[in-house]
Scaffold this motif. Structure first.
Motif, PDB file in Angstrom:
ATOM      1  N   VAL A 180       0.835  -1.198   0.000  1.00  0.00           N
ATOM      2  CA  VAL A 180       0.000   0.000   0.000  1.00  0.00           C
ATOM      3  C   VAL A 180       0.868   1.244   0.000  1.00  0.00           C
ATOM      4  N   ARG A 181       0.281   2.341  -0.496  1.00  0.00           N
ATOM      5  CA  ARG A 181       0.843   3.674  -0.306  1.00  0.00           C
ATOM      6  C   ARG A 181      -0.079   4.433   0.641  1.00  0.00           C
ATOM      7  N   ARG A 182       0.468   5.042   1.699  1.00  0.00           N
ATOM      8  CA  ARG A 182      -0.308   5.788   2.684  1.00  0.00           C
ATOM      9  C   ARG A 182      -0.486   7.220   2.191  1.00  0.00           C
ATOM     10  N   ALA A 183      -1.598   7.455   1.481  1.00  0.00           N
ATOM     11  CA  ALA A 183      -1.753   8.701   0.727  1.00  0.00           C
ATOM     12  C   ALA A 183      -1.747   9.950   1.599  1.00  0.00           C
ATOM     13  N   PHE A 184      -2.256   9.846   2.847  1.00  0.00           N
ATOM     14  CA  PHE A 184      -2.408  11.047   3.669  1.00  0.00           C
ATOM     15  C   PHE A 184      -1.342  11.188   4.744  1.00  0.00           C
ATOM     16  N   ALA A 185      -0.323  10.333   4.720  1.00  0.00           N
ATOM     17  CA  ALA A 185       0.723  10.406   5.736  1.00  0.00           C
ATOM     18  C   ALA A 185       1.404  11.773   5.708  1.00  0.00           C
ATOM     19  N   GLY A 186       1.546  12.385   6.888  1.00  0.00           N
ATOM     20  CA  GLY A 186       2.239  13.657   6.994  1.00  0.00           C
ATOM     21  C   GLY A 186       1.373  14.877   6.765  1.00  0.00           C
ATOM     22  N   ILE A 187       0.078  14.693   6.464  1.00  0.00           N
ATOM     23  CA  ILE A 187      -0.820  15.821   6.240  1.00  0.00           C
ATOM     24  C   ILE A 187      -1.576  16.116   7.531  1.00  0.00           C
ATOM     25  N   ASN A 188      -1.588  17.382   7.944  1.00  0.00           N
ATOM     26  CA  ASN A 188      -2.278  17.783   9.161  1.00  0.00           C
ATOM     27  C   ASN A 188      -3.764  17.462   9.064  1.00  0.00           C
ATOM     28  N   HIS A 189      -4.335  16.940  10.160  1.00  0.00           N
ATOM     29  CA  HIS A 189      -5.746  16.537  10.150  1.00  0.00           C
ATOM     30  C   HIS A 189      -6.682  17.695   9.833  1.00  0.00           C
ATOM     31  N   THR A 190      -6.288  18.919  10.155  1.00  0.00           N
ATOM     32  CA  THR A 190      -7.165  20.059   9.853  1.00  0.00           C
ATOM     33  C   THR A 190      -7.381  20.208   8.357  1.00  0.00           C
ATOM     34  N   HIS A 191      -6.435  19.732   7.542  1.00  0.00           N
ATOM     35  CA  HIS A 191      -6.601  19.771   6.083  1.00  0.00           C
ATOM     36  C   HIS A 191      -7.357  18.549   5.566  1.00  0.00           C
ATOM     37  N   LEU A 192      -7.392  17.455   6.353  1.00  0.00           N
ATOM     38  CA  LEU A 192      -8.028  16.214   5.918  1.00  0.00           C
ATOM     39  C   LEU A 192      -9.499  16.128   6.316  1.00  0.00           C
ATOM     40  N   ASP A 193      -9.855  16.628   7.480  1.00  0.00           N
ATOM     41  CA  ASP A 193     -11.209  16.523   8.037  1.00  0.00           C
ATOM     42  C   ASP A 193     -12.262  16.817   6.959  1.00  0.00           C
ATOM     43  N   PRO A 194     -13.186  15.856   6.672  1.00  0.00           N
ATOM     44  CA  PRO A 194     -13.608  14.707   7.468  1.00  0.00           C
ATOM     45  C   PRO A 194     -12.931  13.381   7.118  1.00  0.00           C
TER      46      PRO A 194
END
Length: 319
Positions: free
Chosen positions: A43-57
């Motif tokens: 797998v590739r972890r697409a969201f690794a290293g991205i702050n949750h405030t930018h990912l939510d929800p």
């Protein structure tokens, strides 16, 4: 990477952002680390290293494969619990079989999506069918985790099986891009996925040199993950390539361009997944397969799992 396609995109409805729409700037581009999940599929972890405030929800997303298995190599996951969120499994190539402790599940293959609302919790397993294990073959897909607001975390579990033929197909004004709307809507064109948390999920294929400028809800965040190929995002033309995620800032439109020359391996197109959602903005307590609002709720989830309250593994499960 066949997913769902058409012979002539110009037969489809065309979408583009209004000329006065504010372009979303690119805040960051990250590169997904590679690892292994379940019994050992890459797998590739697409969201690794991205702050949750930018990912939510959104919580996390894995690109599974792309891998060409030899006979005997295809792998899945063992039985595992979930509570408090939704999993979206989008299979681009290959076949995957799902089953849960409530008797639900199904088979998804090229272009299909399985949307599982874990809610109050269940046990779940994902595995290749026996014929794929015997023969080997291509396997490629995505699994996205979407958070649930506190009011829905303990709702009854639910499945949606979305067949590839159900997705809403659109194109750009010149026909250079094929847009598959899996959930949410673009310019009034709605995809089949029913979401508790408002989101948009689009798989776009851009021919070499093509460009799309899409309307994007201003109350949504904006993310773009490159499945394959090379291109640029935003009005500033920030370069992106396979395995990278672009985080967009605020605005009413986002732009993606495909490089004139693509990688020799693969389809020869830019394949990109566009995601947006309305932030929940609630406290999140996340550990492993449980996504709750407080540490106390996490402890309760573990206790319920250990005491069998999330269900038990069927004696004969056919996987």
């Amino acid at each position: 990477m066949p997913a769902v396609t058409v012979q002539n995109p110009l037969t489809l409805p065309r979408v583009t952002a209004a000329g006065d729409a504010v372009q979303r700037p690119v805040l960051a581009v990250t590169t997904a680390p590679q690892g292994y999940e379940g019994e050992g599929f890459p797998v590739r972890r697409a969201f690794a290293g991205i702050n949750h405030t930018h990912l939510d929800p959104f919580i996390m997303m894995d690109q599974m494969g792309e891998v060409e298995y030899q006979p005997g190599e295809p792998k899945g996951t063992p039985w595992h619990p979930h509570r408090g969120f939704e999993t979206v499994t989008y299979l681009i190539d290959g076949t995957f079989v799902h089953q849960d402790s409530n008797g639900g599940g199904g088979t998804i293959r090229n272009g299909d999506t399985q949307w599982m609302t874990a809610g109050s919790g269940l046990l779940h397993i994902e595995a290749p069918p026996e014929e794929l294990v015997v023969s080997g073959g291509l396997f490629h897909g995505l699994q996205l985790w979407v958070n649930l607001p506190a009011a829905n975390k303990m709702m009854d579990p639910r499945y949606q099986d979305i067949r590839g033929g159900q997705v809403r197909l659109l194109t750009s004004p010149d026909g250079g891009a094929l847009l598959r709307v899996i959930a949410g809507e673009l310019e009034g064109h709605r995809g089949p996925g029913i979401t508790h948390t408002p989101i948009t999920m689009v798989h776009a294929t851009l021919r070499p040199g093509a460009r799309i400028t899409l309307p994007w809800r201003e109350d949504f965040n904006g993310l773009a993950y490159v499945l394959a190929g090379r291109g640029a995002v935003g009005a500033e033309r920030r370069p992106v390539h396979t395995g990278q995620t672009a985080v967009f800032g605020e605005g009413g439109a986002l732009t993606v361009r495909a490089d004139d020359t693509q990688d020799a391996v693969g389809t020869g197109d830019l394949e990109i997944v566009l995601l947006g959602g309305r932030p929940i903005r609630e406290p999140m307590a996340h550990y492993g397969p449980f996504v709750m609002n407080t540490r106390e709720e996490l402890k309760q989830a573990f206790e319920d799992f250990q005491k069998g309250r999330l269900g038990t593994v069927p004696a004969v499960h056919g996987m």
